[in-house]
Design a protein around this motif. Structure first.
Motif, PDB file in Angstrom:
ATOM      1  N   ASP A 189       0.838  -1.191   0.000  1.00 53.57           N
ATOM      2  CA  ASP A 189       0.000   0.000   0.000  1.00 53.57           C
ATOM      3  C   ASP A 189       0.881   1.251   0.000  1.00 53.57           C
ATOM      4  OD1 ASP A 189      -2.260  -1.594   0.114  1.00 53.57           O
ATOM      5  OD2 ASP A 189      -2.481  -1.424   2.286  1.00 53.57           O
ATOM      6  N   GLY A 190       0.388   2.306  -0.675  1.00 57.17           N
ATOM      7  CA  GLY A 190       1.119   3.568  -0.683  1.00 57.17           C
ATOM      8  C   GLY A 190       1.057   4.247   0.672  1.00 57.17           C
TER       9      GLY A 190
ATOM     10  N   ASP B 170       0.621  14.804  -1.207  1.00 59.93           N
ATOM     11  CA  ASP B 170      -0.083  13.727  -1.913  1.00 59.93           C
ATOM     12  C   ASP B 170       0.251  12.374  -1.299  1.00 59.93           C
ATOM     13  OD1 ASP B 170      -1.032  15.634  -3.649  1.00 59.93           O
ATOM     14  OD2 ASP B 170       0.466  15.233  -5.215  1.00 59.93           O
TER      15      ASP B 170
ATOM     16  N   SER C 113       1.619   6.218  -4.347  1.00 58.03           N
ATOM     17  CA  SER C 113       0.938   5.199  -5.158  1.00 58.03           C
ATOM     18  C   SER C 113       1.189   3.810  -4.584  1.00 58.03           C
ATOM     19  CB  SER C 113       1.440   5.258  -6.602  1.00 58.03           C
ATOM     20  OG  SER C 113       1.078   6.486  -7.212  1.00 58.03           O
ATOM     21  N   GLY C 114       0.197   2.935  -4.733  1.00 55.47           N
ATOM     22  CA  GLY C 114       0.358   1.552  -4.293  1.00 55.47           C
ATOM     23  C   GLY C 114       1.296   0.800  -5.214  1.00 55.47           C
TER      24      GLY C 114
ATOM     25  N   ARG D 273      -3.112  -0.534  -2.383  1.00 53.36           N
ATOM     26  CA  ARG D 273      -3.980   0.644  -2.344  1.00 53.36           C
ATOM     27  C   ARG D 273      -3.153   1.921  -2.307  1.00 53.36           C
ATOM     28  NH1 ARG D 273      -7.420  -1.073   2.824  1.00 53.36           N
ATOM     29  NH2 ARG D 273      -5.271  -1.521   3.443  1.00 53.36           N
ATOM     30  N   GLY D 274      -3.659   2.920  -2.990  1.00 51.66           N
ATOM     31  CA  GLY D 274      -2.990   4.215  -2.943  1.00 51.66           C
ATOM     32  C   GLY D 274      -3.125   4.850  -1.578  1.00 51.66           C
TER      33      GLY D 274
ATOM     34  N   ASP E 178      -5.097  11.661  -3.359  1.00 49.60           N
ATOM     35  CA  ASP E 178      -4.872  10.261  -3.007  1.00 49.60           C
ATOM     36  C   ASP E 178      -3.927   9.627  -4.023  1.00 49.60           C
ATOM     37  OD1 ASP E 178      -6.614  10.531  -0.900  1.00 49.60           O
ATOM     38  OD2 ASP E 178      -8.316   9.594  -1.929  1.00 49.60           O
ATOM     39  N   GLY E 179      -3.098   8.705  -3.550  1.00 47.75           N
ATOM     40  CA  GLY E 179      -2.208   7.995  -4.459  1.00 47.75           C
ATOM     41  C   GLY E 179      -2.972   7.025  -5.341  1.00 47.75           C
ATOM     42  N   LEU E 180      -2.396   6.683  -6.456  1.00 54.34           N
ATOM     43  CA  LEU E 180      -3.016   5.743  -7.386  1.00 54.34           C
ATOM     44  C   LEU E 180      -2.832   4.305  -6.896  1.00 54.34           C
ATOM     45  CD1 LEU E 180      -1.771   7.300 -10.755  1.00 54.34           C
ATOM     46  CD2 LEU E 180      -4.060   7.499  -9.741  1.00 54.34           C
ATOM     47  N   PRO E 181      -3.826   3.457  -7.121  1.00 56.68           N
ATOM     48  CA  PRO E 181      -3.637   2.055  -6.746  1.00 56.68           C
ATOM     49  C   PRO E 181      -2.632   1.382  -7.678  1.00 56.68           C
ATOM     50  CG  PRO E 181      -5.711   2.333  -7.934  1.00 56.68           C
ATOM     51  CD  PRO E 181      -5.162   3.714  -7.705  1.00 56.68           C
TER      52      PRO E 181
END
Length: 338
Positions: A157-158, A194, A197-198, A255-256, A286-289
């Motif tokens: 996960d991010g 921010d 990212s995941g 997950r992000g 939110d970070g990208l998945p």
């Protein structure tokens, strides 16, 4: 809190409620007449069944229902699935192949090597009546849809973003009409950072599968599946109603991380006029998945005798948002797997 109007009545009721709550707890339930032990009762026979069905599949469990019969024909049934009052500590329970616990749960191990060719049985003796015994035979069935998963590991996960700092409140001025001073403006809050990212999922495991027929009068399929790290699973499949599905999908993306919250703007100082409050900072994104990992590969060695039942075996791989390669079959001699 107990009101004065309830008074002594409530004080008398509360202990009774506590006792009723504890009624299912062994000796308390027996003392209240809500539970039964058989050691002092005139038991002359005992019998047992399994609920909700009489047989078990590997990895599944059922509940014992035991009925004791007295010299006058009266019967007593166990708690739980039997909906009776008799506690299971009224019996000594021994088992072969299956495992039975003190609450009457009968479980069959998932590994078919434990049960194949053997008789599963529960032996019951009534406590206080050692001559009153019964045996319950538990048929083992292999005619169900077995499933095995060999996925890749999930991505990490991010990290969550950092919250922004709050702005500094403005300095106070003066509201004195003879010497008014404006309040200072509040400082702006800083932006939240921010989220990260995941990570991408890892590849599905490489799977090697061996398939052969079990010797004997029944047509049963033996299967051994081995993944990475020497993880292996065994299956015994009755093709008359049974099947086996094995997948080697790519791992799920992580997950992000959550974006940090923007800092609160500082309040304007009191004065004449009041200072302007600062603006709140912007929330971070939110970070990208992460992406699903690539699919694994499945290689199947199948004995010629088992070829006729190939349609009972299902293999799948999925990764990167699409179906992966079909299982690679090799027809060759496969010795008994156990």
């Amino acid at each position: 809190m107990i009101s004065a109007r309830m008074g002594s009545a409530a004080i008398l009721v509360l202990p009774a409620l506590v006792m009723l709550t504890l009624a299912g707890c062994g000796s308390v339930g027996v003392a209240l007449g809500m539970r039964t032990r058989l050691d002092k009762l005139p038991v002359t026979a005992v019998s047992a069944t399994l609920s909700p069905q009489s047989s078990l599949n590997p990895g599944k469990s059922g509940r014992l229902v035991i009925v004791a019969t007295g010299s006058d024909g009266k019967t007593w049934t166990t708690v739980g699935a039997g909906h009776g009052t008799v506690l299971f500590d009224s019996f000594e329970l021994e088992s072969t192949v299956v495992k039975v616990n003190s609450s009457g749960v009968v479980a069959l191990p998932a590994d078919p090597r434990v049960s194949s060719g053997k008789s599963a049985r529960v032996h019951i003796t009534v406590v206080g009546h050692p001559d009153i015994q019964a045996d319950l035979d538990v048929p083992v069935k292999y005619n169900v849809a077995f499933v095995a998963h060999f996925p890749g590991a999930s991505g990490n996960d991010g990290f969550s973003g950092t919250d922004g700092l709050s702005g500094v409140d403005g300095t106070p001025g003066s509201m004195d009409l003879s010497n008014p001073q404006a309040g200072g403006s509040g400082g702006n809050g800083s932006n939240g950072s921010d989220g990260g990212s995941g990570g991408d999922g890892f590849p599905g495991q490489p799977i090697h599968v061996w398939v052969t027929m079990q010797a004997g009068p029944e047509h049963l399929i033996q299967v051994r599946a081995q993944g990475s790290g020497n993880r292996e699973e065994f299956f015994l499949v009755d093709p008359d109603g049974g099947s086996l599905s094995i997948d080697a999908n790519g791992g799920e993306g992580g997950r992000g991380g959550k974006g940090g919250r923007g800092g609160r703007g500082g309040s304007g100082g009191i004065g004449s006029p009041n200072g302007v409050s600062g603006s709140s900072g912007m929330d971070g994104s939110d970070g990208l998945p992460g992406s699903e990992g690539p699919p694994g590969k499945i290689i199947v060695a199948i004995d010629p005798a088992a070829e006729t039942y190939r349609d009972k075996l299902h293999f799948s791989t999925h990764g990167r948002g699409r179906a992966g390669p079909a299982a690679e079959f090799h027809t060759e001699s496969v010795s008994p797997l156990w």
